[in-house]
Design a protein around this motif. Structure first.
Motif, PDB file in Angstrom:
ATOM      1  N   GLN A  22       0.844  -1.205   0.000  1.00  0.00           N
ATOM      2  CA  GLN A  22       0.000   0.000   0.000  1.00  0.00           C
ATOM      3  C   GLN A  22       0.876   1.250   0.000  1.00  0.00           C
ATOM      4  O   GLN A  22       0.610   2.192  -0.722  1.00  0.00           O
ATOM      5  CB  GLN A  22      -0.923  -0.020   1.235  1.00  0.00           C
ATOM      6  CG  GLN A  22      -1.861   1.156   1.340  1.00  0.00           C
ATOM      7  CD  GLN A  22      -2.928   1.148   0.259  1.00  0.00           C
ATOM      8  OE1 GLN A  22      -3.256   0.108  -0.307  1.00  0.00           O
ATOM      9  NE2 GLN A  22      -3.461   2.307  -0.044  1.00  0.00           N
ATOM     10  N   PHE A  25       2.314   1.705  -3.389  1.00  0.00           N
ATOM     11  CA  PHE A  25       1.277   2.219  -4.282  1.00  0.00           C
ATOM     12  C   PHE A  25       1.079   3.729  -4.058  1.00  0.00           C
ATOM     13  O   PHE A  25       0.997   4.497  -5.016  1.00  0.00           O
ATOM     14  CB  PHE A  25      -0.028   1.444  -4.043  1.00  0.00           C
ATOM     15  CG  PHE A  25      -1.162   1.924  -4.887  1.00  0.00           C
ATOM     16  CD1 PHE A  25      -1.201   1.653  -6.252  1.00  0.00           C
ATOM     17  CD2 PHE A  25      -2.213   2.648  -4.322  1.00  0.00           C
ATOM     18  CE1 PHE A  25      -2.245   2.096  -7.033  1.00  0.00           C
ATOM     19  CE2 PHE A  25      -3.256   3.091  -5.103  1.00  0.00           C
ATOM     20  CZ  PHE A  25      -3.285   2.819  -6.462  1.00  0.00           C
ATOM     21  N   GLU A  26       1.020   4.128  -2.789  1.00  0.00           N
ATOM     22  CA  GLU A  26       0.859   5.554  -2.460  1.00  0.00           C
ATOM     23  C   GLU A  26       2.068   6.360  -2.957  1.00  0.00           C
ATOM     24  O   GLU A  26       1.915   7.464  -3.472  1.00  0.00           O
ATOM     25  CB  GLU A  26       0.677   5.753  -0.946  1.00  0.00           C
ATOM     26  CG  GLU A  26      -0.623   5.218  -0.403  1.00  0.00           C
ATOM     27  CD  GLU A  26      -1.840   5.944  -0.974  1.00  0.00           C
ATOM     28  OE1 GLU A  26      -1.765   7.166  -1.191  1.00  0.00           O
ATOM     29  OE2 GLU A  26      -2.854   5.262  -1.208  1.00  0.00           O
ATOM     30  N   GLU A  27       3.259   5.783  -2.795  1.00  0.00           N
ATOM     31  CA  GLU A  27       4.480   6.457  -3.263  1.00  0.00           C
ATOM     32  C   GLU A  27       4.459   6.606  -4.780  1.00  0.00           C
ATOM     33  O   GLU A  27       4.822   7.652  -5.335  1.00  0.00           O
ATOM     34  CB  GLU A  27       5.721   5.676  -2.821  1.00  0.00           C
ATOM     35  CG  GLU A  27       7.028   6.370  -3.112  1.00  0.00           C
ATOM     36  CD  GLU A  27       7.203   7.673  -2.357  1.00  0.00           C
ATOM     37  OE1 GLU A  27       7.874   8.582  -2.914  1.00  0.00           O
ATOM     38  OE2 GLU A  27       6.690   7.813  -1.236  1.00  0.00           O
ATOM     39  N   LYS A  29       1.799   6.796  -6.623  1.00  0.00           N
ATOM     40  CA  LYS A  29       0.796   7.832  -6.921  1.00  0.00           C
ATOM     41  C   LYS A  29       1.391   9.227  -6.724  1.00  0.00           C
ATOM     42  O   LYS A  29       1.160  10.129  -7.531  1.00  0.00           O
ATOM     43  CB  LYS A  29      -0.437   7.658  -6.020  1.00  0.00           C
ATOM     44  CG  LYS A  29      -1.400   6.584  -6.498  1.00  0.00           C
ATOM     45  CD  LYS A  29      -2.550   6.365  -5.545  1.00  0.00           C
ATOM     46  CE  LYS A  29      -3.448   7.569  -5.439  1.00  0.00           C
ATOM     47  NZ  LYS A  29      -4.640   7.306  -4.585  1.00  0.00           N
ATOM     48  N   LYS A  30       2.182   9.384  -5.645  1.00  0.00           N
ATOM     49  CA  LYS A  30       2.834  10.678  -5.395  1.00  0.00           C
ATOM     50  C   LYS A  30       3.774  11.039  -6.539  1.00  0.00           C
ATOM     51  O   LYS A  30       3.807  12.169  -7.007  1.00  0.00           O
ATOM     52  CB  LYS A  30       3.634  10.641  -4.085  1.00  0.00           C
ATOM     53  CG  LYS A  30       2.871  10.944  -2.864  1.00  0.00           C
ATOM     54  CD  LYS A  30       3.839  11.008  -1.680  1.00  0.00           C
ATOM     55  CE  LYS A  30       3.115  11.125  -0.366  1.00  0.00           C
ATOM     56  NZ  LYS A  30       4.019  11.161   0.770  1.00  0.00           N
ATOM     57  N   MET A  32       3.699   9.968  -9.634  1.00  0.00           N
ATOM     58  CA  MET A  32       2.907  10.285 -10.831  1.00  0.00           C
ATOM     59  C   MET A  32       2.286  11.677 -10.726  1.00  0.00           C
ATOM     60  O   MET A  32       2.276  12.439 -11.693  1.00  0.00           O
ATOM     61  CB  MET A  32       1.807   9.229 -11.029  1.00  0.00           C
ATOM     62  CG  MET A  32       2.328   7.861 -11.412  1.00  0.00           C
ATOM     63  SD  MET A  32       3.140   7.858 -13.017  1.00  0.00           S
ATOM     64  CE  MET A  32       1.743   8.048 -14.074  1.00  0.00           C
ATOM     65  N   ARG A  33       1.769  12.003  -9.547  1.00  0.00           N
ATOM     66  CA  ARG A  33       1.166  13.318  -9.330  1.00  0.00           C
ATOM     67  C   ARG A  33       2.215  14.423  -9.487  1.00  0.00           C
ATOM     68  O   ARG A  33       1.965  15.446 -10.112  1.00  0.00           O
ATOM     69  CB  ARG A  33       0.501  13.370  -7.956  1.00  0.00           C
ATOM     70  CG  ARG A  33      -0.353  14.617  -7.754  1.00  0.00           C
ATOM     71  CD  ARG A  33      -1.195  14.575  -6.482  1.00  0.00           C
ATOM     72  NE  ARG A  33      -0.404  14.318  -5.298  1.00  0.00           N
ATOM     73  CZ  ARG A  33      -0.580  13.284  -4.469  1.00  0.00           C
ATOM     74  NH1 ARG A  33      -1.515  12.388  -4.708  1.00  0.00           N
ATOM     75  NH2 ARG A  33       0.179  13.133  -3.401  1.00  0.00           N
ATOM     76  N   LYS A  36       3.040  14.764 -13.199  1.00  0.00           N
ATOM     77  CA  LYS A  36       1.942  15.450 -13.881  1.00  0.00           C
ATOM     78  C   LYS A  36       1.972  16.951 -13.563  1.00  0.00           C
ATOM     79  O   LYS A  36       1.798  17.792 -14.444  1.00  0.00           O
ATOM     80  CB  LYS A  36       0.611  14.830 -13.443  1.00  0.00           C
ATOM     81  CG  LYS A  36      -0.580  15.299 -14.205  1.00  0.00           C
ATOM     82  CD  LYS A  36      -1.829  14.538 -13.771  1.00  0.00           C
ATOM     83  CE  LYS A  36      -3.057  15.058 -14.492  1.00  0.00           C
ATOM     84  NZ  LYS A  36      -4.284  14.378 -14.073  1.00  0.00           N
TER      85      LYS A  36
END
Length: 121
Positions: A22, A25-27, A29-30, A32-33, A36
């Motif tokens: 998890q 996954f959160e890392e 997402k960070k 990717m964010r 972006k």
């Protein structure tokens, strides 16, 4: 009962790796964010630069146009002075201007202004 707590401790330790997944996954997402956001900021800076370049070009164009118009105004003012001088000298020489009837003077000038000069034989 001691075994129950040990079993619950072991289940907790087996749960830990899924918690690590998890976090990964959160890392992700960070990351990717952030990527972006970095691309959006870069695009925004490019738009700002393009807008500034466009405004600069427009400003230069308007400055050139302004200078040309000022030059034309100066030329027209010089022409106005010249024609005013010609008119004053003509008024002092023109016998028709000394007549009391101004309408006759203007009609005389308008009539003769459009006719070509006559040839003297």
């Amino acid at each position: 009962m001691a075994q129950d707590s040990d079993s619950s401790d072991s289940s907790y330790s087996t749960y830990q790796p899924s918690s690590g997944k998890q976090e990964n996954f959160e890392e992700a997402k960070k990351v990717m964010r952030r990527e972006k956001n970095r691309l959006a900021a870069q695009k925004s800076r490019q738009r700002q630069t393009l807008k500034a370049d466009t405004l600069h070009q427009e400003s230069e164009h308007l400055e050139k146009e302004n200078a040309a118009l000022r030059k034309e105004i100066k030329q027209l003012n010089e022409e106005l002075k010249y024609f005013s001088t010609v008119l004053k000298s003509h008024e002092s020489l023109c016998s028709a201007m000394s007549s009391p009837n101004e309408e006759m003077v203007y009609s005389f000038h308008q009539t003769h202004a459009n006719t070509p000069p006559r040839l003297q034989l």
